[in-house]
Design a protein around this motif. Structure first.
Motif, PDB file in Angstrom:
ATOM      1  N   ARG A  82       0.889  -1.215   0.011  1.00 21.34           N
ATOM      2  CA  ARG A  82       0.019  -0.076  -0.161  1.00 21.34           C
ATOM      3  C   ARG A  82       1.026   1.377   0.042  1.00 21.34           C
ATOM      4  NH1 ARG A  82      -5.400   1.700   1.370  1.00 21.34           N
ATOM      5  NH2 ARG A  82      -5.372   2.979   2.938  1.00 21.34           N
ATOM      6  N   HIS A  83       1.848   1.382   0.771  1.00 22.26           N
ATOM      7  CA  HIS A  83       3.058   2.358   0.763  1.00 22.26           C
ATOM      8  C   HIS A  83       3.601   2.403  -0.579  1.00 22.26           C
ATOM      9  CE1 HIS A  83       2.332   2.890   5.017  1.00 22.26           C
ATOM     10  NE2 HIS A  83       2.946   1.750   5.267  1.00 22.26           N
ATOM     11  N   CYS A  84       3.760   1.480  -1.234  1.00 17.74           N
ATOM     12  CA  CYS A  84       4.470   1.168  -2.599  1.00 17.74           C
ATOM     13  C   CYS A  84       3.391   1.993  -3.521  1.00 17.74           C
ATOM     14  CB  CYS A  84       4.500  -0.067  -3.192  1.00 17.74           C
ATOM     15  SG  CYS A  84       6.105  -1.092  -2.433  1.00 17.74           S
ATOM     16  N   THR A  85       2.214   1.918  -3.567  1.00 15.65           N
ATOM     17  CA  THR A  85       1.239   2.619  -4.529  1.00 15.65           C
ATOM     18  C   THR A  85       1.208   3.994  -4.153  1.00 15.65           C
ATOM     19  OG1 THR A  85      -0.150   0.576  -4.066  1.00 15.65           O
ATOM     20  CG2 THR A  85      -1.154   2.489  -5.148  1.00 15.65           C
ATOM     21  N   ALA A  86       1.410   4.308  -2.843  1.00 12.31           N
ATOM     22  CA  ALA A  86       1.119   5.750  -2.399  1.00 12.31           C
ATOM     23  C   ALA A  86       2.432   6.437  -3.028  1.00 12.31           C
ATOM     24  CB  ALA A  86       1.165   6.065  -1.128  1.00 12.31           C
ATOM     25  N   SER A  87       3.472   5.804  -2.705  1.00 11.38           N
ATOM     26  CA  SER A  87       5.018   6.619  -3.248  1.00 11.38           C
ATOM     27  C   SER A  87       4.976   6.596  -4.670  1.00 11.38           C
ATOM     28  CB  SER A  87       6.032   5.400  -2.635  1.00 11.38           C
ATOM     29  OG  SER A  87       5.928   5.357  -1.127  1.00 11.38           O
ATOM     30  N   TYR A  88       4.804   5.531  -5.346  1.00  6.54           N
ATOM     31  CA  TYR A  88       4.914   5.598  -6.827  1.00  6.54           C
ATOM     32  C   TYR A  88       3.901   6.620  -7.588  1.00  6.54           C
ATOM     33  CZ  TYR A  88       7.127   0.963  -6.120  1.00  6.54           C
ATOM     34  OH  TYR A  88       7.874   0.015  -5.743  1.00  6.54           O
ATOM     35  N   LEU A  89       2.886   6.837  -6.778  1.00  8.33           N
ATOM     36  CA  LEU A  89       1.880   7.896  -7.157  1.00  8.33           C
ATOM     37  C   LEU A  89       2.378   9.212  -6.819  1.00  8.33           C
ATOM     38  CD1 LEU A  89      -1.466   6.474  -5.934  1.00  8.33           C
ATOM     39  CD2 LEU A  89      -1.121   7.025  -8.380  1.00  8.33           C
TER      40      LEU A  89
ATOM     41  N   MET B 248       5.358  10.077  -6.676  1.00  9.05           N
ATOM     42  CA  MET B 248       6.570  10.267  -7.397  1.00  9.05           C
ATOM     43  C   MET B 248       6.352  10.491  -9.012  1.00  9.05           C
ATOM     44  SD  MET B 248       9.732   7.642  -6.086  1.00  9.05           S
ATOM     45  CE  MET B 248       8.602   6.001  -5.830  1.00  9.05           C
ATOM     46  N   GLY B 249       5.051  10.293  -9.271  1.00 12.94           N
ATOM     47  CA  GLY B 249       4.727  10.153 -10.647  1.00 12.94           C
ATOM     48  C   GLY B 249       3.980  11.333 -10.715  1.00 12.94           C
ATOM     49  N   GLY B 250       3.955  12.415  -9.815  1.00 12.72           N
ATOM     50  CA  GLY B 250       3.241  13.696  -9.814  1.00 12.72           C
ATOM     51  C   GLY B 250       1.862  13.694  -9.221  1.00 12.72           C
ATOM     52  N   ALA B 251       1.316  12.746  -8.570  1.00  9.30           N
ATOM     53  CA  ALA B 251      -0.043  12.891  -7.986  1.00  9.30           C
ATOM     54  C   ALA B 251       0.193  13.648  -6.837  1.00  9.30           C
ATOM     55  CB  ALA B 251      -0.408  11.340  -7.759  1.00  9.30           C
ATOM     56  N   SER B 252      -1.185  14.535  -6.780  1.00  5.28           N
ATOM     57  CA  SER B 252      -1.014  15.217  -5.618  1.00  5.28           C
ATOM     58  C   SER B 252      -1.338  14.507  -4.159  1.00  5.28           C
ATOM     59  CB  SER B 252      -2.182  16.521  -5.798  1.00  5.28           C
ATOM     60  OG  SER B 252      -3.526  15.911  -5.703  1.00  5.28           O
ATOM     61  N   LEU B 253      -1.514  15.143  -3.009  1.00  4.49           N
ATOM     62  CA  LEU B 253      -1.792  14.467  -1.744  1.00  4.49           C
ATOM     63  C   LEU B 253      -3.363  14.090  -1.809  1.00  4.49           C
ATOM     64  CD1 LEU B 253       0.451  16.156   0.886  1.00  4.49           C
ATOM     65  CD2 LEU B 253       0.781  14.136  -0.330  1.00  4.49           C
ATOM     66  N   VAL B 254      -4.101  14.953  -2.487  1.00  7.61           N
ATOM     67  CA  VAL B 254      -5.387  14.867  -2.645  1.00  7.61           C
ATOM     68  C   VAL B 254      -5.837  13.644  -3.343  1.00  7.61           C
ATOM     69  CG1 VAL B 254      -7.647  15.656  -3.255  1.00  7.61           C
ATOM     70  CG2 VAL B 254      -6.043  17.274  -2.115  1.00  7.61           C
ATOM     71  N   GLU B 255      -5.085  13.722  -4.288  1.00  7.53           N
ATOM     72  CA  GLU B 255      -5.511  12.452  -5.104  1.00  7.53           C
ATOM     73  C   GLU B 255      -4.883  11.149  -4.621  1.00  7.53           C
ATOM     74  OE1 GLU B 255      -4.858  14.636  -9.440  1.00  7.53           O
ATOM     75  OE2 GLU B 255      -2.995  13.983  -8.495  1.00  7.53           O
ATOM     76  N   ILE B 256      -3.909  11.158  -3.782  1.00  6.47           N
ATOM     77  CA  ILE B 256      -3.306   9.976  -3.235  1.00  6.47           C
ATOM     78  C   ILE B 256      -4.274   9.535  -2.112  1.00  6.47           C
ATOM     79  CG2 ILE B 256      -1.496   9.116  -1.822  1.00  6.47           C
ATOM     80  CD1 ILE B 256       0.472  10.941  -3.446  1.00  6.47           C
ATOM     81  N   ALA B 257      -4.649  10.339  -1.273  1.00  6.14           N
ATOM     82  CA  ALA B 257      -5.786  10.198  -0.403  1.00  6.14           C
ATOM     83  C   ALA B 257      -7.044   9.617  -0.771  1.00  6.14           C
ATOM     84  CB  ALA B 257      -6.109  11.397   0.363  1.00  6.14           C
ATOM     85  N   ALA B 258      -7.392   9.875  -2.111  1.00  2.00           N
ATOM     86  CA  ALA B 258      -8.577   9.338  -2.855  1.00  2.00           C
ATOM     87  C   ALA B 258      -8.309   7.963  -3.416  1.00  2.00           C
ATOM     88  CB  ALA B 258      -8.864  10.462  -3.888  1.00  2.00           C
TER      89      ALA B 258
END
Length: 371
Positions: free
Chosen positions: A316-323, A325-335
């Motif tokens: 789950r941390h991998c998913t968030a970390s890759y997001l 590093m790919g430029g996703a915002s914190l709001v998008e990661i939280a979603a």
């Protein structure tokens, strides 16, 4: 609604009986010799009732903390929490009964809870070992909800002594972010794919592609089950719309999880060869109506890939970390992860520093032109 009745007393002088009837409260009445006193009583009492300050002082003197906990466990908890949460809260509330169960509600003070906090921090709970900050906090969350119900619904207390976080909790440690580097990801992907357990690889791909929790991944169904599952987290795969609908999650809200690329491909493959005696996507080979246990296969894959200090939850941390590093915002990661607030995803903010720098650079270029 309130009214005042005037009657003549035996001495020939008038008495004034003030009556209050508010929805959700027992009728109240009191007699006064002066009309002004009756009016003031109505005004004060209605204000207390509407603002949660009205309670029966005799109840606070009558009941002990142990009695409150017993009623809560019998009448409130079974309707409020899933079985897994009940198994956690039950022993915690029994610990509170042991520590302060003998106290009457009217005798409870902040000092009692401070003493209990210090005991948890220094000497531990049921097992006699010092507890982690998060576990100490869980103890107070559990008893805090009991007191909240006691105050607001049963009207046995004038106020909840734990309301508004008046007691300082031990500081929680910073969340650890463990994600796979390129080499680890490649080796672990290969190890899972070559595992003798055919369900390990699709479960691994799904987990790292969606950021779903392990309980959410393991309790997926191909279609709505006939009876509502008792699991704390479960969902349904919708291949037609390339998504998963999580009907029960940790935060209690439904969530739509998009499926793409390899994750979608793996689920399509499983759908073609799935068992007909169960609706579970990842069923146990011996108990098809229960999720498969992947612990042994997962441990062997980690060993084969030479990946150390890594848990399934770290996917789950991998998913968030890759997001990030790919430029996703914190709001998008939280979603994507299903967090209600940004607090839990701030730990990934440093991974998007490069993206943020590019955003700032583009903004400056637009305002001032290129260098």
């Amino acid at each position: 609604m309130a009214r005042i009745k005037e009657r003549l007393g035996k001495d020939g002088k008038p008495n004034y009986t003030a009556e209050i009837r508010l929805k959700g409260f027992k009728p109240k009445a009191k007699t006064f010799k002066r009309l002004t006193d009756a009016k003031k009583w109505i005004q004060d009492k209605e204000s207390d009732m509407r603002n949660g300050r009205d309670f029966n002082t005799s109840e606070a003197k009558k009941h002990t903390v142990a009695e409150v906990i017993d009623r809560y466990l019998a009448d409130v908890a079974p309707n409020k929490f899933k079985p897994n949460e009940l198994r956690i809260r039950g022993p915690i509330l029994e610990w509170w009964k042991t520590e302060i169960g003998y106290l009457r509600l009217s005798d409870l003070s902040i000092t009692d809870f401070v003493t209990c906090r210090d005991k948890l921090v220094n000497h531990g709970g049921n097992k006699g070992r010092p507890l982690a900050a998060a576990t100490v906090k869980r103890h107070f969350v559990a008893i805090g909800h009991v007191l909240k119900i006691c105050h607001l619904e049963w009207r046995w207390m004038a106020k909840n002594p734990l309301k508004d976080g008046i007691i300082e909790m031990p500081e929680l440690p910073r969340g650890i972010v463990r994600f796979l580097d390129d080499g680890e990801l490649s080796r672990l992907t290969t190890a899972c794919k070559e595992s003798p357990n055919p369900l390990l690889y699709p479960a691994f791909v799904l987990a790292i592609s969606t950021g779903m929790r392990q309980s959410e991944t393991m309790n997926l169904y191909w279609r709505e089950p006939e009876t509502t599952p008792t699991e704390t987290a479960w969902g349904v795969v919708n291949l037609a719309e390339s998504c998963i609908i999580l009907h029960a999650t940790k935060n209690g809200e439904r969530r739509r999880v998009p499926l793409a690329n390899q994750a979608l491909a793996e689920l399509n493959k499983l759908a073609k060869v799935r068992r007909l005696d169960t609706q579970l996507v990842f069923p146990s080979p011996t108990h098809p109506h229960k999720p498969i246990e992947l612990k042994k296969a997962w441990t062997n894959a980690l060993k084969t890939a030479e990946v150390n200090n890594f848990r399934w939850h770290d996917l789950r941390h991998c998913t968030a970390s890759y997001l990030a590093m790919g430029g996703a915002s914190l709001v998008e990661i939280a979603a994507v992860l299903g967090h209600k607030t940004l607090d839990m995803v701030k730990r990934y903010s440093h991974l998007s520093d490069g993206h943020i720098a590019n955003v700032v650079e583009r903004m400056n270029a637009k305002i001032f032109g290129g260098a």
